[in-house]
Design an enzyme around this catalytic site. Structure first.
Site, PDB file in Angstrom:
ATOM      1  N   ASP A 277      65.729 -16.325 -67.395  1.00 25.03           N
ATOM      2  CA  ASP A 277      65.044 -15.527 -67.908  1.00 25.03           C
ATOM      3  C   ASP A 277      63.452 -15.678 -67.208  1.00 25.03           C
ATOM      4  O   ASP A 277      63.458 -16.373 -66.299  1.00 25.03           O
ATOM      5  CB  ASP A 277      64.918 -15.563 -69.507  1.00 25.03           C
ATOM      6  N   HIS A 278      62.649 -14.989 -67.816  1.00 28.37           N
ATOM      7  CA  HIS A 278      61.297 -15.231 -66.905  1.00 28.37           C
ATOM      8  C   HIS A 278      60.783 -16.388 -67.044  1.00 28.37           C
ATOM      9  O   HIS A 278      59.901 -16.615 -66.076  1.00 28.37           O
ATOM     10  CB  HIS A 278      60.197 -14.090 -67.908  1.00 28.37           C
TER      11      HIS A 278
ATOM     12  N   CYS B  78      66.086 -21.429 -68.681  1.00 24.75           N
ATOM     13  CA  CYS B  78      65.280 -20.700 -69.740  1.00 24.75           C
ATOM     14  C   CYS B  78      64.155 -21.957 -70.061  1.00 24.75           C
ATOM     15  O   CYS B  78      64.112 -22.860 -69.441  1.00 24.75           O
ATOM     16  CB  CYS B  78      65.873 -19.839 -70.735  1.00 24.75           C
ATOM     17  N   GLY B  79      63.311 -21.309 -70.959  1.00 31.58           N
ATOM     18  CA  GLY B  79      62.255 -22.129 -71.189  1.00 31.58           C
ATOM     19  C   GLY B  79      62.798 -23.596 -71.766  1.00 31.58           C
ATOM     20  O   GLY B  79      62.387 -24.553 -71.165  1.00 31.58           O
ATOM     21  N   THR B  80      63.427 -23.461 -72.716  1.00 29.71           N
ATOM     22  CA  THR B  80      63.900 -24.716 -73.336  1.00 29.71           C
ATOM     23  C   THR B  80      65.538 -25.189 -72.933  1.00 29.71           C
ATOM     24  O   THR B  80      65.990 -26.167 -73.002  1.00 29.71           O
ATOM     25  CB  THR B  80      64.206 -24.924 -74.943  1.00 29.71           C
ATOM     26  N   GLY B  81      66.260 -24.110 -72.458  1.00 29.55           N
ATOM     27  CA  GLY B  81      67.632 -24.096 -71.891  1.00 29.55           C
ATOM     28  C   GLY B  81      68.383 -23.682 -73.072  1.00 29.55           C
ATOM     29  O   GLY B  81      69.632 -23.565 -72.752  1.00 29.55           O
TER      30      GLY B  81
ATOM     31  N   GLY C 231      68.744 -21.270 -75.404  1.00 24.86           N
ATOM     32  CA  GLY C 231      68.904 -19.796 -75.304  1.00 24.86           C
ATOM     33  C   GLY C 231      70.252 -19.585 -74.514  1.00 24.86           C
ATOM     34  O   GLY C 231      71.182 -18.985 -74.619  1.00 24.86           O
TER      35      GLY C 231
ATOM     36  N   HIS D 106      81.400 -36.496 -67.778  1.00 30.92           N
ATOM     37  CA  HIS D 106      82.005 -36.799 -69.158  1.00 30.92           C
ATOM     38  C   HIS D 106      82.233 -35.258 -69.819  1.00 30.92           C
ATOM     39  O   HIS D 106      83.510 -34.991 -70.301  1.00 30.92           O
ATOM     40  CB  HIS D 106      81.071 -37.212 -70.104  1.00 30.92           C
TER      41      HIS D 106
ATOM     42  N   ARG E 209      60.676 -25.166 -68.712  1.00 38.14           N
ATOM     43  CA  ARG E 209      59.162 -25.406 -69.262  1.00 38.14           C
ATOM     44  C   ARG E 209      59.110 -26.851 -69.689  1.00 38.14           C
ATOM     45  O   ARG E 209      57.886 -27.176 -69.889  1.00 38.14           O
ATOM     46  CB  ARG E 209      59.024 -24.477 -70.577  1.00 38.14           C
TER      47      ARG E 209
ATOM     48  N   HIS F  68      88.119 -38.119 -71.375  1.00 37.85           N
ATOM     49  CA  HIS F  68      87.156 -36.946 -71.473  1.00 37.85           C
ATOM     50  C   HIS F  68      87.822 -35.589 -71.419  1.00 37.85           C
ATOM     51  O   HIS F  68      87.496 -34.957 -71.911  1.00 37.85           O
ATOM     52  CB  HIS F  68      86.121 -37.173 -70.380  1.00 37.85           C
TER      53      HIS F  68
HETATM   54  C1  RB5 Z   1      60.877 -17.302 -73.751  1.00 38.59           C
HETATM   55  O1  RB5 Z   1      59.856 -17.502 -74.370  1.00 38.59           O
HETATM   56  C2  RB5 Z   1      62.074 -18.476 -74.492  1.00 38.59           C
HETATM   57  O2  RB5 Z   1      62.159 -18.299 -75.745  1.00 38.59           O
HETATM   58  C3  RB5 Z   1      63.347 -18.744 -73.538  1.00 38.59           C
HETATM   59  O3  RB5 Z   1      62.975 -18.910 -72.302  1.00 38.59           O
HETATM   60  C4  RB5 Z   1      64.159 -19.911 -74.125  1.00 38.59           C
HETATM   61  O4  RB5 Z   1      63.280 -20.983 -74.372  1.00 38.59           O
HETATM   62  C5  RB5 Z   1      65.217 -19.603 -75.468  1.00 38.59           C
HETATM   63  O5  RB5 Z   1      65.963 -20.457 -75.674  1.00 38.59           O
END
Ligand code: RB5
Length: 144
Positions: free
Chosen positions: A8-9, A65-68, A70, A98, A109, A133
Site C-alpha cells: 500500500d502507500h 504495508c505500515g504494520t504488515g 493488513g 518453519h 513503517r 513443521h
Molecule cells: C495505512 O495507514 C496503514 O493502516 C496500513 O499501511 C497498514 O499498517 C494496515 O495494516
C-alpha cells in the site's frame, strides 16, 4: 525466480527498493502496485498477489504495508497462501524454515530499509525444513 510484490502507500518506497534489489540478483519481478504514495486500501493489491501465487503465476510473494498486519490478514484469507510477517532477519529465516511461507510480509513503517532488504535475502536463501513443521502446516486448514 519469478516473484510477485505489492504494497500500500506505506510500503511503496520500500517496494521499489526491494524490486531493484532482487532484479539486481537476477530475479524477475511482477509488481501488483501501488506505485503512488496516495492513500489506498491494501486488499486491492493483496488479493491479486495472493491469486497469482495460488495460480503459480509467480513462485513467491512479498507484501508490505505500515504494520504488515493488513496485508497478512488479507493474504491469509486465501486457502493457498501462507503469509508470514517478519520484522527481523531471524524471523525472516524462520518464516521459511518453519512455516514454509509463500508470501513474506514486511512492516515498512517499523523496520529500517536495510533490515527489510536483509530479511528478504534471508527469506530467499532459506529452505523449508519439513518434518514436524509439515505436520503442523497440514493441520492449518479449518475442518468443518
Ligand atoms: C495505512 O495507514 C496503514 O493502516 C496500513 O499501511 C497498514 O499498517 C494496515 O495494516
Amino acid at each position: 525466480m519469478k516473484i510477485g510484490i505489492c504494497s500500500d502507500h506505506a510500503g511503496v518506497e520500500y517496494k521499489a527498493a526491494i524490486i531493484a534489489h532482487l532484479q539486481a540478483k537476477g530475479h524477475s519481478m511482477v509488481n501488483f502496485g501501488t506505485d503512488s504514495t496516495d492513500s489506498m486500501d491494501y486488499p486491492d493489491v493483496a488479493h491479486p498477489l495472493a491469486s497469482a501465487v495460488e495460480n503459480a503465476e509467480v513462485e513467491l510473494g512479498i507484501a508490505l504495508c505500515g504494520t504488515g498486519n493488513g496485508m497478512a490478514i488479507t493474504l491469509n484469507k486465501h486457502q493457498g497462501i501462507r503469509a508470514g510477517l517478519a520484522w527481523s532477519v531471524e524471523v525472516g529465516k524462520l518464516v521459511k524454515e518453519h512455516n514454509n511461507a509463500n508470501v513474506l510480509v514486511l512492516p515498512a513503517r517499523f523496520i529500517p530499509l536495510e533490515t527489510a532488504l536483509e530479511i528478504v535475502d534471508a527469506f530467499m536463501a532459506d529452505s523449508f525444513l519439513g518434518g514436524r513443521h509439515q505436520r503442523r502446516i497440514d493441520k492449518i486448514p479449518v475442518c468443518q
